[in-house]
Enzyme design. Structure first.
Site, PDB file in Angstrom:
ATOM      1  N   LYS A 289       0.836  -1.212   0.000  1.00 48.48           N
ATOM      2  CA  LYS A 289       0.000   0.000   0.000  1.00 48.48           C
ATOM      3  C   LYS A 289       0.867   1.257   0.000  1.00 48.48           C
ATOM      4  CE  LYS A 289      -1.792   1.720   4.025  1.00 48.48           C
ATOM      5  NZ  LYS A 289      -1.481   3.155   4.131  1.00 48.48           N
ATOM      6  N   ASN A 290       1.879   1.271   0.859  1.00 45.60           N
ATOM      7  CA  ASN A 290       2.674   2.497   1.006  1.00 45.60           C
ATOM      8  C   ASN A 290       3.624   2.730  -0.159  1.00 45.60           C
ATOM      9  OD1 ASN A 290       1.351   2.995   3.344  1.00 45.60           O
ATOM     10  ND2 ASN A 290       3.053   2.502   4.706  1.00 45.60           N
TER      11      ASN A 290
ATOM     12  N   CYS B   4      -5.245  12.850  12.404  1.00 40.79           N
ATOM     13  CA  CYS B   4      -5.835  11.558  12.077  1.00 40.79           C
ATOM     14  C   CYS B   4      -5.822  10.724  13.337  1.00 40.79           C
ATOM     15  CB  CYS B   4      -5.083  10.872  10.953  1.00 40.79           C
ATOM     16  SG  CYS B   4      -3.556  10.151  11.516  1.00 40.79           S
TER      17      CYS B   4
ATOM     18  N   ARG C 260      -0.826  15.229  12.375  1.00 39.40           N
ATOM     19  CA  ARG C 260       0.043  14.793  11.268  1.00 39.40           C
ATOM     20  C   ARG C 260       0.557  16.042  10.551  1.00 39.40           C
ATOM     21  NH1 ARG C 260      -1.011   9.184   9.998  1.00 39.40           N
ATOM     22  NH2 ARG C 260       0.734   9.324   8.551  1.00 39.40           N
TER      23      ARG C 260
ATOM     24  N   ASP D  97       4.454   0.647  11.934  1.00 41.92           N
ATOM     25  CA  ASP D  97       3.265   0.026  11.345  1.00 41.92           C
ATOM     26  C   ASP D  97       3.082  -1.436  11.754  1.00 41.92           C
ATOM     27  OD1 ASP D  97       2.546   2.349  10.130  1.00 41.92           O
ATOM     28  OD2 ASP D  97       3.099   1.754   8.102  1.00 41.92           O
TER      29      ASP D  97
ATOM     30  N   ARG E  50      -8.680  -0.299   4.551  1.00 42.62           N
ATOM     31  CA  ARG E  50      -7.786   0.714   3.963  1.00 42.62           C
ATOM     32  C   ARG E  50      -6.459   0.087   3.557  1.00 42.62           C
ATOM     33  NH1 ARG E  50      -5.908   4.425   7.861  1.00 42.62           N
ATOM     34  NH2 ARG E  50      -4.397   4.706   6.219  1.00 42.62           N
TER      35      ARG E  50
END
Ligand code: UD1
Length: 418
Positions: free
Chosen positions: A22-23, A116, A121, A305, A397
């Protein structure tokens, strides 16, 4: 409203193919704006954040088709240079579009990303760097307005190796006259993947993976094809699940060196982990022992993460594990929900002390954020009894059909509607 219904207590056995990261796919999709032509991106996982990035590109004028996991982005005709608030809100990391829109259009208008679930952020490092490259940046009524008529490459020293800021600078620097050097750049593997894509569109970039990245501004080519790297955080998640639930699983299509710190810490806790070129197997026959202190750090340190998922495993370890979260202010929100399942966790600021217990018990819990949600699923799979996990849109997500991956390993998890 969807939720996961989980019956815990089954060992996880089997193999899982790891999806595209994803990143990595998000900055690469943003980078397609730099290349006015056809960009074919393979291994794009079907995720809510990827859908949000596609919506932003379409809004800007790109034509996009998806065939399975391949997205073709034709960015020949860009008709706008703004990202409206509704699209910015869908995906916090949409600030990654700032650098490439500015590079392509000479101006950009985005709403500010705000906070968030992980806390504030800030994007000061992104904006300061763009100013140094010659852009004028102003913030007015919740909007960031950037103009750059003639950006000049130069040295940018980051006070912290921010992943997003490093990527934004790399992307903006392709449109600068002359050379840009990013000093104290983030070294995450996703940045190397972005560099690999940029090289394919003809940009002149080197150094990704090290602390100094150089970009020479210049024109790009018209057609590029790229395969997104495997998701190291998805892989880390399933390793933590195997450690918590016991069992024997094989992860395929991964780059083991990207998760070296996760492998090392789980090996210290008693898991038997073997790596091959593109594959890792983990056997976890017994209750794991307490982990050495876990300090989240920029890559190559332990990834923030994967902290929540490892915490779920530590809840069941023999002994006490200390977690120190050094990247985000508010990243222990899963702890309260894990405690509802019988975990013993004390949080004080950036430190969490987890006293392992023999057993967790099923409960109704809510996902607090993407990785916190992944941690709750691990705890529920390892617990005795049934759990309901709500607010799973956070999980969607970043994980494509997580329930299918666990079901294929023998876990009892179903997506249900209420
Ligand atoms: C990226 C990842 C995210 C991961 C994080 C850290 C994506 C889409 N997201 O997020 O999953 O958790 O890296 O590995 O790739 N900071 C500032 N000012 C800035 C920018 C950042 O103070 O201008 C601070 C942040 O508040 C945070 C720290 O730097 O405390 C790390 O942020 P950063 O590396 O920028 O993370 P992201 O790129 O947002």
């Amino acid at each position: 409203m969807s939720y996961f219904a989980v019956k815990g207590g089954t060992k996880l056995i089997g193999s899982v193919n790891i999806n595209g990261a994803k990143n990595s796919v998000l900055p690469i999709l943003a980078a397609t704006l730099l290349n006015a032509g056809e960009n074919v991106i393979h291994n794009c996982t079907e995720l809510r954040d990827v859908d949000s990035a596609v919506k932003i590109l379409r809004h800007l004028g790109c034509r996009i088709t998806r065939q399975g996991k391949t997205l073709t982005v034709d960015s020949s005709n860009i008709i706008r240079c703004d990202v409206p608030e509704s699209l910015m809100r869908e995906m916090r990391s949409s600030v990654i579009f700032l650098g490439p829109i500015l590079a392509r259009c000479g101006q950009a208008r985005l709403s500010t990303p705000g906070g968030c679930e992980l806390g504030p952020r800030p994007i000061d490092l992104h904006l300061d760097a763009l100013r140094k490259l010659g852009a004028t940046v102003s913030i007015d009524g919740g909007e960031i307005l950037c103009r750059a008529d003639n950006m000049q490459g130069r040295d940018i020293v980051l006070s912290f190796p921010s992943v997003g800021a490093t990527e934004n600078i790399m992307l903006a620097a392709t449109a600068c006259t002359g050379a840009t050097r990013i000093i104290n750049a983030a070294r995450e593997p996703e940045i190397e993947d972005l560099q690999n894509f940029l090289l394919k569109i003809g940009a002149n970039v080197c150094g990704a993976g090290r602390s100094e990245i150089s970009v020479q501004g210049g024109k790009t080519r018209c057609r590029a094809e790229h395969t997104v790297m495997p998701d190291r955080i998805e892989a880390a998640t399933y390793l933590c699940a195997a450690a918590a639930c016991r069992g024997h699983i094989e992860l395929r299509d991964i780059r083991p060196r990207h998760i070296a710190t996760v492998i090392s810490i789980l090996s210290d806790a008693g898991c038997d982990i073997k790596t091959d070129t593109n594959c890792v197997t983990i056997k976890s026959a017994r209750r794991i022992s307490a982990l050495p202190p876990v300090q989240t750090m920029p890559y190559p340190g332990f990834p923030t993460d994967a902290q929540s998922q490892l915490m779920a495993a530590a809840c069941l370890a023999e002994g006490t594990t200390v977690f120190c979260e050094n990247i985000f202010e508010n990243r222990f929100r899963q702890a309260g929900e894990l405690c509802r399942m019988g975990a013993r966790i004390k949080v004080s600021g950036r430190t969490a002390v987890v006293e392992g217990t023999k057993q967790l018990s099923g409960a109704s819990v809510r996902c607090t954020d993407l990785r916190g949600g992944a941690a709750l699923v691990i705890a529920a799979l390892a617990a005795t009894g049934e759990s309901r996990i709500y607010d799973i849109e956070h999980i969607d997500r970043g994980y494509e059909s997580m329930e299918n991956a666990y079901s294929s390993l023998g876990g009892s998890i179903k997506r249900k509607e209420e």
